[in-house]
Scaffold this active site. Structure first.
Site, short mmCIF file in Angstrom:
data_model
loop_
_atom_site.label_atom_id
_atom_site.label_comp_id
_atom_site.label_asym_id
_atom_site.label_seq_id
_atom_site.Cartn_x
_atom_site.Cartn_y
_atom_site.Cartn_z
N TYR A 107 0.78 -1.27 -0.03
CA TYR A 107 0.08 -0.16 -0.17
C TYR A 107 0.75 1.25 0.09
O TYR A 107 0.50 2.24 -0.52
CB TYR A 107 -0.76 -0.02 1.19
N ASP B 182 -6.23 -6.94 3.74
CA ASP B 182 -7.41 -6.33 3.30
C ASP B 182 -8.35 -7.45 2.73
O ASP B 182 -9.53 -7.37 2.68
CB ASP B 182 -6.90 -5.19 1.98
N ASP C 159 -12.13 -9.19 4.32
CA ASP C 159 -13.70 -9.04 3.60
C ASP C 159 -14.31 -10.38 3.48
O ASP C 159 -15.23 -10.66 3.64
CB ASP C 159 -13.31 -8.51 2.10
C1 IPM Z 1 -10.39 -1.09 3.97
C2 IPM Z 1 -10.49 -0.36 2.60
C3 IPM Z 1 -9.47 0.38 2.42
C4 IPM Z 1 -8.35 -0.41 2.09
C5 IPM Z 1 -9.80 1.14 1.13
C6 IPM Z 1 -11.24 2.05 1.16
C7 IPM Z 1 -8.86 2.23 0.89
O1 IPM Z 1 -10.75 -1.51 1.54
O2 IPM Z 1 -10.16 -0.58 5.14
O3 IPM Z 1 -10.37 -2.45 4.15
O4 IPM Z 1 -8.08 -1.19 1.18
O5 IPM Z 1 -7.62 -0.57 3.23
MG MG Z 2 -10.81 -3.58 2.27
#
Ligand code: IPM
Ligand code: MG
Length: 364
Positions: free
Chosen positions: A142, A248, A252
């Site tokens: 990132y 990340d 999810d």
């Molecule tokens: C998260 C989101 C963020 C990330 C985005 C919105 C930048 O997906 O907090 O998981 O990738 O970290």
């Molecule tokens: Mg995310």
């Protein structure tokens, strides 16, 4: 009386209405445990772009640095979707993480018995799932340099860099072990060590750290395999620790495994500062309608009590009260189904508050 200063960043969309409910819960907790919370508001995200021309104004950062903890609603919305990446509301999030060095992102994903049917997985596979993904949040691909889109000989190419120092790995891995030790004492470290040097170093550091935590069971998984195991045997996970991009993606996935996005809280913790926010976004389509699910934000506030203020009992009380509210059949529309009682943002919080009142004697 103990007093804590909280930076309140409501953000966009449903952000203001869900944080308002979290404050009602904190108010109640303050009365019960004899602590006082003082809030100061700052701008972040789209509203900050509109009012200050940047998704994270310096004033907001200053406010956060001068607070004991930060509570955030949500950022973003269609209005700002067409801005260039470095001007978008999300940039505010990436910047606040980096500036405050919030390196450990805690995302608990738990299947509530009352919501087990909301999971896309079969009940016997998913029932009892209770895991915590710890994602490194301030480094890795990132933030690595060099990065950018370049051109050479009339052809474009793009670069991102995955880089981790030993210290960056060590501090988040240590958090993983420490937290696992207080839970069910199992840690899964996730990487891609069969391909990436960054992951090879990650494993070396985990091997070094595990000596300090002999009572924590350690498992290594490659990220692709982990993605698979998360849907095959979700109940076997306790704490997962991993790098920024893998975390990340896996968080999810963990979120969908347990069913409802509206229920997932998070904490982003550094050595000096900590920020608490729901995992879900700003849901602009339902903003202002009074139907948003405030539970993720209420649980984020509960995490703040636990991780920033050491109020573990208050955390347990809130969790218990949320659980009881679900058991009583109350649901916001996002988690409602036939035969249950559909209520709005404020009403579900009323019920949670009633349950807090009811159970408070058990959590002193
Ligand atoms: C998260 C989101 C963020 C990330 C985005 C919105 C930048 O997906 O907090 O998981 O990738 O970290
Ligand atoms: Mg995310």
């Amino acid at each position: 009386m103990k007093k804590y200063k909280i930076a309140l960043l409501k953000g966009d969309g449903i952000g203001p209405e869900i944080t308002e409910q979290a404050l009602r819960v904190l108010g109640k907790i303050g009365e019960i445990y004899g602590v006082q919370f003082e809030y100061r508001e700052g701008l972040i995200g789209g509203i900050a772009i509109d009012e200050m021309g940047t998704p994270l104004p310096d004033e907001t950062l200053e406010l956060c640095r001068d607070s004991d903890a930060i509570l955030l609603g949500a950022v973003g919305g269609p209005k700002w979707d067409n801005l260039p990446t470095d001007k978008r509301p999300e940039k505010g999030l990436l910047k606040i993480r980096k500036e405050l060095d919030l390196y450990a992102n805690l995302r608990p994903a738990k299947v509530w018995d009352a919501l087990v049917a909301a999971s896309p997985l079969k009940e016997d596979v998913v029932k009892g799932t209770d895991m915590l993904v710890i994602r490194e949040l301030t480094s890795g691909i990132y933030y690595g340099e060099p990065r950018g889109i370049f051109e050479e000989g009339g052809k474009r190419y793009a670069v991102n860099t995955m880089k981790y120092t030993e210290e960056e790995i060590r501090r988040v891995v240590r958090k993983g072990f420490e937290i696992a030790k207080k839970r069910r004492r199992k840690l899964t470290s996730v990487d891609k060590a069969n391909v990436l040097e960054v992951s090879a170093l990650w494993r070396q550091v985990v091997e070094e750290e595990k000596k300090n935590f002999p009572d924590v069971e350690l498992e290594y998984l490659y990220v692709d395999n982990c993605a698979m195991q998360l849907v095959r045997r979700p109940t076997t996970f306790d704490v997962i620790v991993t790098g920024n991009i893998f975390g990340d993606i896996l968080s999810d996935e963990a979120g969908v495994v347990v069913g409802s996005l509206g229920m997932l809280p998070s904490a982003s913790i550094g050595d000096k500062y900590a920020l608490y926010e729901p995992v879900h976004g700003s849901a602009p389509d339902i903003a202002g309608k009074g139907i948003a699910n405030p539970i993720a934000t209420i649980l984020s506030a509960a995490m703040m009590l636990k991780y920033s203020f050491g109020m573990d009992k208050a955390y347990d009380l809130i969790e218990k009260s949320v659980e009881e509210t679900l058991n009583q059949g109350y649901r916001t529309p996002d988690i409602w189904s036939e035969g249950l009682i559909k209520v709005g943002t404020k009403e579900i919080t009323d019920k949670i508050l009633e349950n807090i009142e009811r159970f408070k004697g058990e959590y002193v």
